[in-house]
Each structure stands twice: as C-alpha cells, then as structure tokens.
Design a protein around this motif. Structure first.
Motif, PDB file in Angstrom:
ATOM      1  N   LYS A  77       0.822  -1.211   0.000  1.00  8.79           N
ATOM      2  CA  LYS A  77       0.000   0.000   0.000  1.00  8.79           C
ATOM      3  C   LYS A  77       0.857   1.263   0.000  1.00  8.79           C
ATOM      4  O   LYS A  77       0.493   2.288  -0.586  1.00  8.79           O
ATOM      5  CB  LYS A  77      -0.922  -0.002   1.214  1.00  8.79           C
ATOM      6  CG  LYS A  77      -1.898   1.159   1.262  1.00  8.79           C
ATOM      7  CD  LYS A  77      -2.813   1.059   2.472  1.00  8.79           C
ATOM      8  CE  LYS A  77      -3.776   2.242   2.528  1.00  8.79           C
ATOM      9  NZ  LYS A  77      -4.665   2.158   3.732  1.00  8.79           N
ATOM     10  N   ALA A  78       2.022   1.221   0.643  1.00  4.60           N
ATOM     11  CA  ALA A  78       2.901   2.396   0.735  1.00  4.60           C
ATOM     12  C   ALA A  78       3.633   2.683  -0.574  1.00  4.60           C
ATOM     13  O   ALA A  78       4.168   3.781  -0.747  1.00  4.60           O
ATOM     14  CB  ALA A  78       3.910   2.205   1.861  1.00  4.60           C
ATOM     15  N   GLN A  79       3.705   1.723  -1.477  1.00  2.00           N
ATOM     16  CA  GLN A  79       4.345   1.876  -2.788  1.00  2.00           C
ATOM     17  C   GLN A  79       5.769   2.446  -2.697  1.00  2.00           C
ATOM     18  O   GLN A  79       6.075   3.502  -3.258  1.00  2.00           O
ATOM     19  CB  GLN A  79       3.485   2.769  -3.689  1.00  2.00           C
ATOM     20  CG  GLN A  79       2.118   2.180  -3.993  1.00  2.00           C
ATOM     21  CD  GLN A  79       1.320   3.031  -4.956  1.00  2.00           C
ATOM     22  OE1 GLN A  79       1.173   4.243  -4.764  1.00  2.00           O
ATOM     23  NE2 GLN A  79       0.796   2.421  -5.990  1.00  2.00           N
ATOM     24  N   PRO A  80       6.654   1.754  -1.994  1.00  2.00           N
ATOM     25  CA  PRO A  80       8.033   2.259  -1.856  1.00  2.00           C
ATOM     26  C   PRO A  80       8.848   2.058  -3.128  1.00  2.00           C
ATOM     27  O   PRO A  80       8.581   1.151  -3.923  1.00  2.00           O
ATOM     28  CB  PRO A  80       8.586   1.403  -0.720  1.00  2.00           C
ATOM     29  CG  PRO A  80       7.843   0.101  -0.847  1.00  2.00           C
ATOM     30  CD  PRO A  80       6.454   0.481  -1.285  1.00  2.00           C
ATOM     31  N   ASP A  81       9.866   2.900  -3.292  1.00  3.29           N
ATOM     32  CA  ASP A  81      10.835   2.695  -4.365  1.00  3.29           C
ATOM     33  C   ASP A  81      11.893   1.683  -3.947  1.00  3.29           C
ATOM     34  O   ASP A  81      12.372   0.902  -4.771  1.00  3.29           O
ATOM     35  CB  ASP A  81      11.489   4.026  -4.738  1.00  3.29           C
ATOM     36  CG  ASP A  81      10.500   4.965  -5.414  1.00  3.29           C
ATOM     37  OD1 ASP A  81      10.092   4.670  -6.544  1.00  3.29           O
ATOM     38  OD2 ASP A  81      10.127   5.977  -4.792  1.00  3.29           O
ATOM     39  N   ILE A  82      12.283   1.713  -2.668  1.00  2.00           N
ATOM     40  CA  ILE A  82      13.164   0.689  -2.118  1.00  2.00           C
ATOM     41  C   ILE A  82      12.706   0.365  -0.698  1.00  2.00           C
ATOM     42  O   ILE A  82      11.998   1.143  -0.055  1.00  2.00           O
ATOM     43  CB  ILE A  82      14.656   1.114  -2.098  1.00  2.00           C
ATOM     44  CG1 ILE A  82      14.865   2.298  -1.163  1.00  2.00           C
ATOM     45  CG2 ILE A  82      15.163   1.398  -3.499  1.00  2.00           C
ATOM     46  CD1 ILE A  82      16.348   2.636  -0.932  1.00  2.00           C
ATOM     47  N   ILE A  83      13.124  -0.809  -0.221  1.00  2.00           N
ATOM     48  CA  ILE A  83      12.868  -1.231   1.158  1.00  2.00           C
ATOM     49  C   ILE A  83      14.217  -1.422   1.839  1.00  2.00           C
ATOM     50  O   ILE A  83      15.107  -2.097   1.289  1.00  2.00           O
ATOM     51  CB  ILE A  83      12.064  -2.545   1.200  1.00  2.00           C
ATOM     52  CG1 ILE A  83      10.688  -2.360   0.543  1.00  2.00           C
ATOM     53  CG2 ILE A  83      11.905  -3.042   2.650  1.00  2.00           C
ATOM     54  CD1 ILE A  83       9.972  -3.665   0.252  1.00  2.00           C
ATOM     55  N   VAL A  84      14.395  -0.822   3.019  1.00  2.00           N
ATOM     56  CA  VAL A  84      15.635  -1.011   3.778  1.00  2.00           C
ATOM     57  C   VAL A  84      15.312  -1.743   5.076  1.00  2.00           C
ATOM     58  O   VAL A  84      14.350  -1.415   5.760  1.00  2.00           O
ATOM     59  CB  VAL A  84      16.353   0.334   4.050  1.00  2.00           C
ATOM     60  CG1 VAL A  84      16.745   0.994   2.743  1.00  2.00           C
ATOM     61  CG2 VAL A  84      15.503   1.285   4.882  1.00  2.00           C
TER      62      VAL A  84
END
Length: 296
Positions: A77-84
């Motif tokens: 739902k957050a539509q991130p470009d990357i996940i850390v």
C-alpha cells in the motif's frame, strides 16, 4: 441481597475491564502503524524528488498474518521505491529463519530490498544460513560497503554497516568497544562517498554523534524497540545500549547536518510486550530543496 447484586456488578465490571485490557495489549502489540516522514536537502538531486524509502526493523521473527501477509499488504500500500531492513530480522533466543524469509520473499516482489545486520544476527549462530537465503532471494547485503543508488539518471550513496556485536562474534574486532568498531567501519566507507548525498543503514541509534562526525546525511536505525513501554509526555522507558529513559527511540533526530530516523520496530525480544508502542513501519520521502524536515 443488595450486597450480592453490587458484588455481581463489580465482578462483571472487573471481567469486562480485564477483557478490554487484554484486547488493548494484543492490539498494541500487533496492529502495525505506518508513519510518514519527509526529508528535504539541497544535496539531493532533483531526480530523487518524491523517492520513497520504506524502513523495516527488528522483526525478531514476529509473524503478522499467514506468511507475513498483513505486513506485506501494508508495504504494498505504501508503494516504496526501495525497502531497507535495519537489522534483527531474526531473534537469537527463538531463531526462525523461515518466518524471516516469508517476509523477505514477499518484500522483494514489491521493491528492491537492502539489508544490514543487527546484534541478534551475530548472536544467533544461524546467520550463515539466513545470509545464503537472503542472497538467493535477491536481497542486496550492505555489509560494510557503499554503493551508488541510481534513479532517473541521478545518483546518491547508499551505505550499510554491520552491527558491532555481529562484528565481535564473526569478525576481527574482539576486545574493542562498540563505538570503536563502528568508527572503524565508517572509516572503511569514507573514501568512496565523494560529495554525494549519503544514506546509511546502521542498527544502532545511540551513535548519532559518530554518524554526524563522519558527515552522514541520513541514517536509518532501529534496535531501541521504541523504548518498549512508551509513557505519555516522556517517551520510551528502556532501550538496549541506552538504559532507562533512552533519548533515541522513535522518529526523527537532527544533529548538525545529519538526520537520523529511528524505527520502533515490529517485534519483541527479551520483553514480549509493548505498551503504547505499536509495531511500526516508516515511509521516508525524499525532496530536493531546503534542509528542513517535515513529519506527518
């Protein structure tokens, strides 16, 4: 007769109160909260305007729905470009690599995943198996290294360092303090930074002054679990590495030109309960411009 009626009313009230308390504690320990933070800097290229970094920290093998479905829906739902992922994906006391990988296999389908170790990876004795599975799943491991993060033709630095305890358990740093280990790890990536905006993944929030000393622009950390029990108007009660009434437990902290974002994390370790401290994921949006930061 009157006394019996009063007693029954109080008994019902007590039972209802206990049920509400139990529900509240369960909800507070399992209802994931998504918090949004905006970071602006003149050093950021215009191409990174609106770039979304989603932070996951301190899962500690906790399960949110079957195969982490609840957590993964929140991320999608957050539509991130990357996940850390900033460490303690597993817990050294009840290590379950399978639960950790349920999350990872779902996360890599949503965005590129970058990962650094926490102290529990070093303590568990099972990290080699986890690392191999992370690599096979396509996770980018930032083990004391700096890489270029390219987006729409522009570049910033993305760096990561291992947790000092991990280095003590698996490396050549026996006998050194955690601070000295961390400084040496930061020294190792200093030459590759050039003059680009630098994002650092590091499990420990208490070393913010060291990150500032090395000129890091933005740090993502965890480890403090939000202080475990959060008190109104006071904040977290206790955190590893910081003791009672810790200073760095949740949200955004500024030191000179360094901003540190501290996640409250998702799971628990020694203390199996959170109070006024819901599990958290953070979505950080980058903007090119003034160095003011906005939290919403």
């Amino acid at each position: 007769m009157v006394n019996r009626k009063i007693f029954r009313k109080y008994r019902v009230l007590l039972v209802v109160t206990l049920l509400l308390l139990c529900f509240g504690l369960y909800w507070g320990d399992n209802a994931i909260k998504t918090d949004y933070i905006s970071i602006s800097s003149n050093k950021l290229p215009e191409a990174f305007e609106g770039f979304r970094i989603l932070q996951i920290s301190d899962l500690h093998n906790k399960e949110f729905g079957e195969s982490q479905s609840v957590l993964l829906r929140k991320i999608e739902k957050a539509q991130p470009d990357i996940i850390v992922v900033t460490g303690d994906l597993i817990d050294s006391r009840r290590t379950n690599v399978g639960k950790a990988m349920d999350f990872i296999r779902g996360a890599v389908k949503l965005a590129p995943v970058y990962y650094v170790t926490g102290n529990h990876e070093g303590l568990s004795g099972e990290y080699p198996d986890l690392e191999q599975q992370l690599i096979q799943a396509g996770v980018i491991l930032l083990k004391n290294k700096l890489i270029e993060l390219n987006y729409k033709g522009a570049t910033i630095n993305l760096a990561g360092i291992n947790d000092p305890v991990y280095e003590m358990m698996t490396g050549d740093y026996q006998g050194l303090s955690e601070k000295l280990i961390l400084e040496d790890l930061l020294e190792g990536i200093k030459e590759d930074r050039l003059d680009r905006y630098t994002v650092l993944l590091s499990h420990r929030p208490e070393f913010i002054n060291t990150y500032t000393l090395y000129g890091i622009d933005l740090v993502f950390s965890g480890h403090a679990h939000g202080g475990q029990f959060r008190l109104p108007f006071i904040g977290g009660l206790i955190a590893p590495g910081q003791g009672l009434f810790p200073k760095y437990t949740s949200g955004k902290y500024n030191r000179k030109n360094t901003t540190e974002i501290v996640s409250r994390g998702l799971g628990n370790s020694i203390i199996p309960l959170r109070v006024f401290n819901r599990p958290q994921i953070i979505v950080c949006t980058l903007y090119s411009g003034s160095s003011d930061t906005i939290e919403r």
